[in-house]
Design a protein around this motif. Structure first.
Motif, short mmCIF file in Angstrom:
data_model
loop_
_atom_site.label_atom_id
_atom_site.label_comp_id
_atom_site.label_asym_id
_atom_site.label_seq_id
_atom_site.Cartn_x
_atom_site.Cartn_y
_atom_site.Cartn_z
N ARG A 132 0.85 -1.20 0.00
CA ARG A 132 0.00 0.00 0.00
C ARG A 132 0.87 1.24 0.00
NH1 ARG A 132 -1.27 2.50 5.20
NH2 ARG A 132 0.12 1.63 6.80
N GLU A 133 0.31 2.32 -0.50
CA GLU A 133 0.99 3.61 -0.47
C GLU A 133 0.59 4.34 0.81
OE1 GLU A 133 1.87 6.51 -4.00
OE2 GLU A 133 -0.11 7.04 -3.16
N VAL A 134 1.57 4.66 1.63
CA VAL A 134 1.31 5.34 2.90
C VAL A 134 1.19 6.84 2.70
CG1 VAL A 134 2.22 5.77 5.22
CG2 VAL A 134 2.53 3.53 4.16
N TYR A 135 2.05 7.40 1.83
CA TYR A 135 2.10 8.86 1.69
C TYR A 135 2.61 9.21 0.30
CZ TYR A 135 3.35 13.76 2.52
OH TYR A 135 3.45 15.12 2.45
N LEU A 136 2.08 10.31 -0.27
CA LEU A 136 2.58 10.84 -1.53
C LEU A 136 2.40 12.35 -1.56
CD1 LEU A 136 3.65 10.44 -4.46
CD2 LEU A 136 1.25 10.28 -5.16
N GLU A 137 3.46 13.06 -1.92
CA GLU A 137 3.40 14.51 -2.09
C GLU A 137 4.30 14.88 -3.27
OE1 GLU A 137 2.70 18.28 -2.26
OE2 GLU A 137 1.63 17.06 -0.77
N VAL A 138 3.74 15.63 -4.20
CA VAL A 138 4.48 16.05 -5.39
C VAL A 138 4.71 17.56 -5.41
CG1 VAL A 138 4.50 16.11 -7.91
CG2 VAL A 138 3.64 14.09 -6.73
#
Length: 244
Positions: free
Chosen positions: A230-236
């Protein structure tokens, strides 16, 4: 902040001073704080994590170089979701929390003048123990992105650099992945550009290499497939470049 039995903090980096650091910490929390985090009903499905808003301090105090780190604890408030976006007018999930810094998993100062040239390959930082493994995107040049994934090693896929199966049995490799990555090791995914469009996604299987990590059998580096649970965190957006 994320984790299960072992709790981690991942600093929210930017290519602007004084936020130009990629830092991963293993932290200790009192039992009542752990229970408050475990028991609360998360209100933001798009942000499946909590965040810690600390009393301001110089990030350099977390540098493990030489006799460091100088700082062994942090004080602040824990919020449900991203505190900068969700905390306005909201009560913290756990106020005035003292956090013990158990281990510096990764500490990197980012060069605010380092612009990506388009030739970088996708690299992650692998860490974890106690039965859980994570990848954090290795940030070096802007534009970039901040991402944390929970992953596991695919059994039977570990090979040496020549593609030959390692002599280590499944039980030995499982123990290795459970115990070795208390600090972060680079995991390189060849053939993929270092940009958000080519990042790992949930349920995807990456075929990558630990070039500088020796498996139990002692080879210099090895290859293994890691599956993203799973993806816990994403910021672009916050890593698009300096704001000045």
């Amino acid at each position: 902040m994320f984790g299960h039995e072992v709790i981690y903090f991942s600093h929210l980096p930017m290519f602007d001073v004084p936020h130009n650091y990629q830092v991963l910490l293993e932290v200790g929390l009192d039992d009542d704080v752990r229970e408050a985090i475990r028991a609360h009903r998360h209100a933001f499905p798009e942000e499946p994590y909590d965040t810690f808003d600390p009393v301001p301090f110089p990030m350099a105090e977390l540098d493990p170089a030489e006799s460091g780190p100088k700082r062994t604890s942090l004080t602040g408030n824990i919020f449900c979701g991203h505190f900068e976006r969700r905390a306005k007018g909201k009560r913290p999930l756990a106020p005035d929390v003292e956090v013990r810094i158990e281990r510096i998993v990764r500490f990197t100062k980012l060069d605010v003048n380092a612009h990506a040239t388009g030739d970088g390959t996708l690299e992650y930082l692998c860490f974890g123990h106690g039965g859980r493994l994570y990848l954090a995107h290795a940030i070096s040049r802007w534009p970039s992105f901040d991402q944390v994934l929970e992953v596991h090693a695919v059994p039977g896929t570990a090979t040496n650099q020549m593609g030959e199966p390692l002599p280590d049995d499944a039980e030995t490799m499982d123990k290795f992945f459970r115990e070795h990555f208390t600090t972060a090791d680079p995991y390189d995914i060849g053939g993929r550009s270092d940009d958000p469009d080519h990042r790992l996604t949930s349920r995807e299987v990456a075929d990558g290499s630990f070039f500088g990590t020796a498996p139990p059998s002692g080879f210099h580096g090895f290859n293994v497939k890691l599956e993203a649970e799973r993806e816990v965190y994403l910021e672009v957006g916050e890593l698009a470049g300096p704001m000045h």
